[in-house]
Scaffold this active site. Structure first.
Site, PDB file in Angstrom:
ATOM      1  N   ASP A 136       0.852  -1.193   0.000  1.00  0.00           N
ATOM      2  CA  ASP A 136       0.000   0.000   0.000  1.00  0.00           C
ATOM      3  C   ASP A 136       0.888   1.244   0.000  1.00  0.00           C
ATOM      4  O   ASP A 136       2.113   1.158   0.159  1.00  0.00           O
ATOM      5  CB  ASP A 136      -0.892  -0.024   1.232  1.00  0.00           C
ATOM      6  CG  ASP A 136      -2.149   0.825   1.082  1.00  0.00           C
ATOM      7  OD1 ASP A 136      -2.277   1.535   0.061  1.00  0.00           O
ATOM      8  OD2 ASP A 136      -3.009   0.779   1.980  1.00  0.00           O
ATOM      9  N   GLU A 191       2.403   4.702  -4.341  1.00  0.00           N
ATOM     10  CA  GLU A 191       2.303   5.515  -5.566  1.00  0.00           C
ATOM     11  C   GLU A 191       3.627   6.194  -5.984  1.00  0.00           C
ATOM     12  O   GLU A 191       3.808   6.373  -7.197  1.00  0.00           O
ATOM     13  CB  GLU A 191       1.201   6.576  -5.400  1.00  0.00           C
ATOM     14  CG  GLU A 191      -0.201   6.024  -5.370  1.00  0.00           C
ATOM     15  CD  GLU A 191      -0.507   5.219  -4.108  1.00  0.00           C
ATOM     16  OE1 GLU A 191      -1.272   4.242  -4.214  1.00  0.00           O
ATOM     17  OE2 GLU A 191       0.035   5.552  -3.042  1.00  0.00           O
ATOM     18  N   ASP A 196      -9.032   3.338  -2.291  1.00  0.00           N
ATOM     19  CA  ASP A 196      -9.935   3.772  -1.231  1.00  0.00           C
ATOM     20  C   ASP A 196     -11.266   4.254  -1.785  1.00  0.00           C
ATOM     21  O   ASP A 196     -11.511   5.465  -1.923  1.00  0.00           O
ATOM     22  CB  ASP A 196      -9.277   4.886  -0.418  1.00  0.00           C
ATOM     23  CG  ASP A 196      -8.049   4.403   0.325  1.00  0.00           C
ATOM     24  OD1 ASP A 196      -7.896   3.177   0.457  1.00  0.00           O
ATOM     25  OD2 ASP A 196      -7.248   5.238   0.773  1.00  0.00           O
TER      26      ASP A 196
END
Length: 766
Positions: free
Chosen positions: A400, A403, A473
């Site tokens: 997670d 990015e 999300d």
């Protein structure tokens, strides 16, 4: 007439010259053409080339360069603009005109100017702009990964730049977590082609929003370079695309099971999930541990105050068939005395800026970013991952915040990374950072002859061979339920087979009806996880009432019944690039009624899912394509090519099976482990009424579901054939000692059970 352009022939293409400009057309094979002025770097973007001979002819004529190859005729005009016809009809065309000068518009929305927003236009400073003609208003553009939009992306603009944004995503969001620069284009009804832009730099895909005449790909740093996938169908084009960027990961069979997650479960709650799943007969294969299990959010640590003994917990849960998956972020807390930080500092294993390790803020506070591009650093982190997984007996890692996310502003473009020889800057590697993290984590499993059980939030087009994925999300909103189907279908078209969304929504408060409909709508989604955020309502199957629990159990069991079929689809995705979960136009490319059908899904070739995705509805309009279809729950037959209003109570969803199909299944399975998988069931869908030729076949795949031994031929393939009189089974490949002891046929409400064998011939009653 004197030619204004000239060409030089190469073994696999031509380079066309016009004054000081030149453009190369390079055939990779008969279905893949690369067009470039200068190739984008492939130092970090790794592509897979299947070179194949192409019989093409090229010549100069009337000031143009002409080329033919099979059904395709290619013309490059005096301005080096490309035109392609197929069987004499318009197929693909670059666009050139005065209206291709792009002006970007910024708007100000402060409260003082609400009655008259100011706008400012500036000339787009694109180094590269690839313009492609839109033939008419019916052209449809699919692809670009996880964008929260409809299947058809026409008239929208997107930016490829991996972005962590937890707010309420909708179709206007230009960037989400993944950057997948692939488009599948449909025009003139039945014609399809694909385009892939192989640059990892930020780029813009304006899909007819700027002009109805063309769409464009704009990049301020990438080169004028793209791949063109030529073919007769979405199936052919998708196979060629996934071959280039890499076939989807063949993850474990268990990964297709049910995942229960929350930010964050404590030990007591995990024990409650296990106990209640057993008490209520709820299938469950994984529980996920979110960031709170760590010691002050330091990666590769476990908080002793949060979990008494993670290894003992893993051992205990494994006895009940439940695996634990822990979240893992990339950012490393900048804290001397923290072994991981100290070792990476010693190795020079962090990204740098101005000669110093770059620092930003993430969950642990001030943090540094591992340089996964540096081989020594990646190898070290693979070792750390392997030791962490082994120490705590973990079954998977969930990547997670990759990015990469940051809390103190975005990483500057000039943050430096290195492959040991070359220096790369953040503006080039940003969209690849998650992939290199996933590669590092996946290697920890592969070194132990285990298939990677890895999940990622961020990705680039070439990431799917290393990891599964989810779409970030989302929120507990009906709109997000509706968009979950086109999101996962699009991700599958883009080569990410085991992909899904958080069932019930991650953020906000999930209502009972929403959770139920979300489960029903995503019951065959390849990645199947219920996940919710801290300070939101709990949304486990038993968290609402008896009715919710009963319905949840029904559809969890349905999912597990279909697992052998889903596993066969995963094998096909890995071997041939066939999407598991796909829009109807993939299988029915000439049917205009399915081109923008967002709320129906083909699950393989034989199953159609048509769920309710709108609040309060107790029936829905279902369109069924050509052929005959059987309602899986009622046995009712429907003729294809028509629409039907189908009642669907809160406890019902639409599952339709092709008439005459055979589907491998399980029954009464709660965990994906060998001791529960000894009986293979075969569902025989009724034949279409009045059908004279009653024959069908199906190939079923079996292996151990966990190791990499399938690459050595350790697997079985069984061919089932069905006629009106009997079902036969013949082993096509024998390399694995089967776990099956019994074969059970289900037809017309009856069961026939026989001992499993390599060859079978089972008579059917009329």
């Amino acid at each position: 007439m004197e030619c204004k352009v000239h060409f030089c022939r190469m073994e696999n293409g031509v380079t066309v010259h016009s004054g000081e400009k030149e453009r190369t057309l390079e055939w990779i094979h008969e279905g893949l053409l690369r067009v470039y002025e200068k190739k984008n770097s492939e130092n970090l973007v790794h592509l897979n080339y299947r070179r194949g001979p192409v019989d093409f002819h090229a010549w100069e004529e009337n000031g143009q360069v002409m080329m033919t190859a099979g059904a395709y005729a290619i013309m490059v005009d005096e301005n080096l603009v490309l035109h392609i016809t197929k069987d004499g009809k318009e197929y693909f065309e670059e666009y050139e005109g005065r209206d291709t000068t792009i002006y970007e518009t910024d708007k100000e929305f402060d409260l003082a100017k609400l009655e008259g927003h100011t706008t400012a236009e500036s000339l787009a400073d694109f180094k590269t702009q690839i313009n492609v003609r839109l033939f008419d208003d019916r052209d449809r553009l699919y692809g670009l990964g996880d964008k929260a939009a409809h299947l058809n992306r026409r008239d929208y603009e997107y930016i490829s730049w991996n972005t962590d944004d937890p707010t309420e995503h909708n179709e206007t969001y230009k960037s989400l977590y993944k950057s997948i620069n692939y488009l599948l284009v449909n025009h003139h009804g039945t014609e399809y082609y694909g385009m892939f832009y192989p640059s990892s730099y930020k780029c813009v895909f304006n899909l007819g929003r700027y002009s109805k005449k063309f769409f464009y790909i704009g990049s301020k740093q990438g080169e004028h370079d793209y791949f063109l996938f030529l073919g007769d169908s979405p199936k052919e084009i998708t196979a060629n695309y996934t071959e280039l960027v890499g076939r989807p990961l063949f993850t474990t069979r268990k990964m297709l099971g049910y995942h229960q997650s929350r930010w964050s479960y404590d030990e007591k709650e995990m024990q409650e999930i296990r106990a209640k799943s057993k008490e209520y007969g709820l299938p469950l294969d994984y529980i996920h541990l979110d960031i709170d299990y760590m010691d002050h959010y330091k990666v590769y640590t476990v908080s002793d105050s949060y979990l008494s003994d993670l290894r003992a917990l893993s051992e205990s849960f494994a006895e009940d068939g439940i695996g634990l998956i822990t979240i893992m972020d990339p950012a490393v807390k900048a804290e001397e005395g923290y072994p991981l930080y100290d070792e990476l500092t010693k190795q020079g294993g962090f990204a740098k800026k101005d000669g110093e390790d770059y620092i930003n803020v993430v969950w642990p506070g001030e943090s540094k970013y591992p340089d996964y591009f540096k081989p020594d650093t990646a190898a070290y982190l693979t070792k750390v991952t392997k030791e962490f997984v082994e120490k705590y007996l973990l079954e998977g890692i969930w990547c997670d915040m990759n990015e990469p996310a940051s809390f103190r502003g975005p990483l500057p473009d000039d943050v430096e990374f290195s492959d040991g020889t070359n220096t790369y800057y953040h503006d080039e590697v940003h969209n690849l950072y998650a992939e290199y993290m996933a590669r590092c984590v996946a290697a920890a499993f592969e070194e132990e002859n285990r298939r990677p059980t890895v999940i990622t939030r961020a990705a680039f087009a070439t990431t799917s061979p290393f990891t599964t994925s989810w779409n970030g999300d989302n929120q507990s909103l009906w709109e997000h339920l509706g968009v979950s189907l086109p999101q996962v279908m699009t991700m599958n078209l883009c080569g990410f087979a085991v992909n899904g969304v958080d069932i019930g929504g991650f953020g906000n408060e999930a209502a009972k009806e929403l959770v139920i409909r979300w489960l029903e709508a995503n019951v065959f989604s390849p990645f199947f996880r219920n996940h919710s955020a801290k300070n939101t309502r709990y949304q486990e199957p038993y968290a609402f009432d008896e009715e919710t629990l009963r319905i949840y159990r029904k559809f969890l069991q349905l999912r597990y019944d279909f697992l052998p079929y889903l596993y066969d689809l995963l094998r096909d995705a890995n071997a041939e690039g066939v999407p598991m979960y796909r829009p109807l136009f993939y299988d029915y490319p000439a049917d205009e009624r399915v081109k923008e059908l967002n709320d129906e899904v083909m699950v393989g070739s034989y199953v159609l899912l048509a769920p309710v995705v709108r609040q309060g509805e107790r029936s829905r309009l279902v369109y069924l394509p050509e052929g005959s279809w059987i309602d899986y729950f009622t046995g009712k037959e429907y003729q294809g090519g028509q629409e039907y209003i189908v009642p669907m109570s809160l406890a019902e969803t639409g599952v339709f099976v092709k008439a005459g199909a055979m589907l491998p299944m399980f029954r009464n399975v709660c965990h994906i482990r060998k001791q529960e998988l000894t009986a293979l069931h075969l569902y025989l869908a009724p034949w279409a009424e009045g059908e004279e030729l009653r024959e069908s076949s199906y190939i079923h795949y079996e292996d151990d579901g966990t190791s990499l031994d399938y690459k050595k031929g350790v697997y079985n393939e069984y061919e089932f054939k069905r006629t009106a009189e009997c079902v036969t089974m013949h082993m096509l490949h024998h390399g694995y000692k089967t776990d099956y002891k019994t074969l059970v046929l289900h037809a017309d409400g009856t069961e026939v059970s026989v001992p499993f064998a390599e060859e079978l011939n089972i008579p059917l009653k009329d």
